[in-house]
Scaffold this motif. Sequence first.
Motif, mmCIF file in Angstrom:
data_model
loop_
_atom_site.group_PDB
_atom_site.id
_atom_site.type_symbol
_atom_site.label_atom_id
_atom_site.label_comp_id
_atom_site.label_asym_id
_atom_site.label_seq_id
_atom_site.Cartn_x
_atom_site.Cartn_y
_atom_site.Cartn_z
ATOM 1 N N ARG A 188 0.832 -1.211 0.000
ATOM 2 C CA ARG A 188 0.000 0.000 0.000
ATOM 3 C C ARG A 188 0.864 1.257 0.000
ATOM 4 N NH1 ARG A 188 -4.992 -1.368 4.223
ATOM 5 N NH2 ARG A 188 -5.867 -3.114 3.006
ATOM 6 N N LEU A 189 1.954 1.229 0.781
ATOM 7 C CA LEU A 189 2.847 2.382 0.807
ATOM 8 C C LEU A 189 3.481 2.607 -0.570
ATOM 9 C CD1 LEU A 189 4.626 1.902 4.258
ATOM 10 C CD2 LEU A 189 2.889 3.589 3.661
ATOM 11 N N GLU A 190 3.861 1.493 -1.224
ATOM 12 C CA GLU A 190 4.430 1.627 -2.569
ATOM 13 C C GLU A 190 3.400 2.184 -3.546
ATOM 14 O OE1 GLU A 190 5.842 -2.234 -3.545
ATOM 15 O OE2 GLU A 190 7.585 -2.159 -2.199
ATOM 16 N N GLU A 191 2.144 1.742 -3.399
ATOM 17 C CA GLU A 191 1.085 2.260 -4.268
ATOM 18 C C GLU A 191 0.862 3.748 -4.027
ATOM 19 O OE1 GLU A 191 -2.066 2.240 -7.068
ATOM 20 O OE2 GLU A 191 -0.347 0.946 -6.689
ATOM 21 N N ILE A 192 0.889 4.122 -2.729
ATOM 22 C CA ILE A 192 0.744 5.546 -2.401
ATOM 23 C C ILE A 192 1.901 6.344 -2.990
ATOM 24 C CG2 ILE A 192 0.803 7.203 -0.489
ATOM 25 C CD1 ILE A 192 -0.726 5.145 1.179
ATOM 26 N N GLY A 193 3.125 5.778 -2.910
ATOM 27 C CA GLY A 193 4.273 6.464 -3.496
ATOM 28 C C GLY A 193 4.120 6.627 -5.000
ATOM 29 N N ARG A 194 3.609 5.583 -5.661
ATOM 30 C CA ARG A 194 3.405 5.672 -7.113
ATOM 31 C C ARG A 194 2.363 6.733 -7.454
ATOM 32 N NH1 ARG A 194 -0.011 3.977 -10.752
ATOM 33 N NH2 ARG A 194 -1.304 2.878 -9.214
ATOM 34 N N LEU A 195 1.271 6.738 -6.684
ATOM 35 C CA LEU A 195 0.235 7.736 -6.929
ATOM 36 C C LEU A 195 0.756 9.150 -6.676
ATOM 37 C CD1 LEU A 195 -2.870 5.963 -5.324
ATOM 38 C CD2 LEU A 195 -2.346 6.228 -7.749
ATOM 39 N N ASN A 196 1.584 9.302 -5.632
ATOM 40 C CA ASN A 196 2.170 10.622 -5.363
ATOM 41 C C ASN A 196 3.085 11.056 -6.503
ATOM 42 O OD1 ASN A 196 0.924 11.063 -2.911
ATOM 43 N ND2 ASN A 196 2.533 10.077 -1.716
ATOM 44 N N ALA A 197 3.847 10.099 -7.050
ATOM 45 C CA ALA A 197 4.725 10.433 -8.178
ATOM 46 C C ALA A 197 3.909 10.865 -9.386
ATOM 47 C CB ALA A 197 5.605 9.224 -8.523
ATOM 48 N N GLU A 198 2.801 10.138 -9.654
ATOM 49 C CA GLU A 198 1.938 10.527 -10.771
ATOM 50 C C GLU A 198 1.318 11.898 -10.524
ATOM 51 O OE1 GLU A 198 -0.938 7.485 -11.304
ATOM 52 O OE2 GLU A 198 0.497 5.984 -12.035
ATOM 53 N N LEU A 199 0.918 12.136 -9.274
ATOM 54 C CA LEU A 199 0.330 13.431 -8.941
ATOM 55 C C LEU A 199 1.349 14.552 -9.127
ATOM 56 C CD1 LEU A 199 -2.052 15.047 -7.853
ATOM 57 C CD2 LEU A 199 -1.268 14.562 -5.544
ATOM 58 N N ASN A 200 2.603 14.301 -8.686
ATOM 59 C CA ASN A 200 3.649 15.308 -8.866
ATOM 60 C C ASN A 200 3.912 15.575 -10.346
ATOM 61 O OD1 ASN A 200 4.038 15.630 -6.118
ATOM 62 N ND2 ASN A 200 5.602 14.038 -5.993
ATOM 63 N N GLU A 201 3.890 14.495 -11.131
ATOM 64 C CA GLU A 201 4.104 14.661 -12.573
ATOM 65 C C GLU A 201 2.965 15.470 -13.192
ATOM 66 O OE1 GLU A 201 4.743 11.853 -16.560
ATOM 67 O OE2 GLU A 201 4.670 10.978 -14.553
ATOM 68 N N THR A 202 1.740 15.165 -12.757
ATOM 69 C CA THR A 202 0.592 15.935 -13.259
ATOM 70 C C THR A 202 0.698 17.392 -12.850
ATOM 71 O OG1 THR A 202 -0.802 13.959 -13.127
ATOM 72 C CG2 THR A 202 -1.918 16.078 -13.255
ATOM 73 N N ASN A 203 1.083 17.628 -11.597
ATOM 74 C CA ASN A 203 1.227 19.004 -11.126
ATOM 75 C C ASN A 203 2.306 19.740 -11.920
ATOM 76 O OD1 ASN A 203 -0.740 18.673 -9.203
ATOM 77 N ND2 ASN A 203 0.679 18.145 -7.560
ATOM 78 N N THR A 204 3.403 19.014 -12.242
ATOM 79 C CA THR A 204 4.461 19.636 -13.044
ATOM 80 C C THR A 204 3.927 20.038 -14.414
ATOM 81 O OG1 THR A 204 6.136 18.313 -11.898
ATOM 82 C CG2 THR A 204 6.761 19.298 -14.015
ATOM 83 N N GLY A 205 3.118 19.143 -15.011
ATOM 84 C CA GLY A 205 2.529 19.462 -16.312
ATOM 85 C C GLY A 205 1.593 20.649 -16.237
ATOM 86 N N ILE A 206 0.813 20.713 -15.143
ATOM 87 C CA ILE A 206 -0.107 21.842 -14.978
ATOM 88 C C ILE A 206 0.669 23.148 -14.827
ATOM 89 C CG2 ILE A 206 -1.825 22.846 -13.430
ATOM 90 C CD1 ILE A 206 -2.828 20.024 -12.887
ATOM 91 N N VAL A 207 1.746 23.090 -14.034
ATOM 92 C CA VAL A 207 2.568 24.295 -13.845
ATOM 93 C C VAL A 207 3.180 24.738 -15.181
ATOM 94 C CG1 VAL A 207 4.660 25.194 -12.762
ATOM 95 C CG2 VAL A 207 3.059 23.814 -11.430
ATOM 96 N N ALA A 208 3.673 23.752 -15.961
ATOM 97 C CA ALA A 208 4.254 24.091 -17.267
ATOM 98 C C ALA A 208 3.200 24.692 -18.186
ATOM 99 C CB ALA A 208 4.859 22.828 -17.899
ATOM 100 N N LEU A 209 1.983 24.105 -18.173
ATOM 101 C CA LEU A 209 0.906 24.645 -19.005
ATOM 102 C C LEU A 209 0.524 26.045 -18.557
ATOM 103 C CD1 LEU A 209 -1.208 24.222 -21.215
ATOM 104 C CD2 LEU A 209 -2.702 23.160 -19.504
ATOM 105 N N TYR A 210 0.461 26.248 -17.241
ATOM 106 C CA TYR A 210 0.128 27.571 -16.721
ATOM 107 C C TYR A 210 1.183 28.588 -17.140
ATOM 108 C CZ TYR A 210 -0.836 31.257 -13.315
ATOM 109 O OH TYR A 210 -1.101 32.465 -12.716
ATOM 110 N N THR A 211 2.458 28.167 -17.067
ATOM 111 C CA THR A 211 3.542 29.067 -17.494
ATOM 112 C C THR A 211 3.421 29.386 -18.972
ATOM 113 O OG1 THR A 211 4.996 28.092 -15.817
ATOM 114 C CG2 THR A 211 6.042 29.332 -17.592
ATOM 115 N N GLU A 212 3.075 28.368 -19.765
ATOM 116 C CA GLU A 212 2.911 28.585 -21.206
ATOM 117 C C GLU A 212 1.763 29.550 -21.485
ATOM 118 O OE1 GLU A 212 1.995 25.932 -25.237
ATOM 119 O OE2 GLU A 212 2.508 24.957 -23.344
ATOM 120 N N VAL A 213 0.667 29.387 -20.752
ATOM 121 C CA VAL A 213 -0.472 30.293 -20.927
ATOM 122 C C VAL A 213 -0.092 31.716 -20.524
ATOM 123 C CG1 VAL A 213 -2.789 30.833 -20.090
ATOM 124 C CG2 VAL A 213 -2.198 28.484 -20.681
ATOM 125 N N GLU A 214 0.651 31.831 -19.414
ATOM 126 C CA GLU A 214 1.085 33.158 -18.976
ATOM 127 C C GLU A 214 1.976 33.807 -20.030
ATOM 128 O OE1 GLU A 214 0.646 35.136 -16.138
ATOM 129 O OE2 GLU A 214 -1.101 33.855 -15.943
#
Length: 329
Positions: A188-214
């Motif tokens: 379960r901890l490994e699954e949580i770590g994987r989900l956190n990594a995916e969430l961080n990757e998604t957040n990075t993409g959102i930040v990059a998109l926001y920067t591009e829009v700006e």
Amino acid sequence: MRVFPIAAYRVRLDSDTVHALQRIRFIGETAGFSAREVVRIATATSEIVRNAITYAKEAVVEVNLTQADGVQQLQVKVVDQGPGIENLTLRLAGESQSAKKSGRGLMVARKLMDEFDVLSEPGSTRVTMSKRLPAHVSTITGDVIRTWLKELETALPMTDYAEVSVQNQQLTEAYELLAGQERELQERLEEIGRLNAELNETNTGIVALYTEVETANEGLKKKNEELGHFAYVVSHDLQEPLRMISSYVQLLARRYKDKLDAEADEFIHYAVDGAERMQAMINDILMYSRVGTKGKPFAPVEMQNVLSRVRQNLQVAIQESGAAITHDS
């Protein structure tokens, strides 16, 4: 909460522990626990009693039945008069240097029981742990408990060797159960770590998109500023040549009025009117270029007048294309 005492055993030697565990198992089975739950109760008790004998030389094991809010529990208390447990919180968390000793036993017992509580100070340690009875078990009364005790007196005890064998088997099953729970927790901890990594990757993409829009917004803002400046310059530079054209056309109209035929007067009228409309359009462009800096507050506009001016400006194009312009009243 109602408490029904069932039995109490003083343990000093390993044989005392064997006899106490044998009776606790009998009570658990008679109370309606499954074989698996009986193993949990016996293993937890064994771990705590072993610690008590090691550090306090002896202990008292109390077995009770508790009833509160419709919930029945088999309660086991282990009380000793030893030196107490140092760094209790750290030991329960497995962070103490002694966690692999008494702390390990405390952690195992806590995982095996539904409720677990420790009170410890120099000269006294009390461990109280409980396991909820299955829901299908009827309410147990004092008469039922007395019947259990009579049956316990007539039950033939196992030999010490057989009891130790059962204990070892139960300990093995308990540790295998705990190992399975730890593996599940790790997964379960490994699954949580994987989900956190995916969430961080998604957040990075959102930040990059926001920067591009700006960046795009900044570029658009700059283009709008340049367009406004261009419109201002063009409209301003066209003012003078258009003023000259308009002046000469008006001069022709005044000088040759009634000296030319009607068709020539009409052409001159169109030229003067076109120059005036061009002047008005340039003034409008100039005003539009100043909207961001010198714009007036928004106000209602009569759209009929706007449509009339647009149709007048596009009169030649409308005639050439044969277009029909309609509008709602």
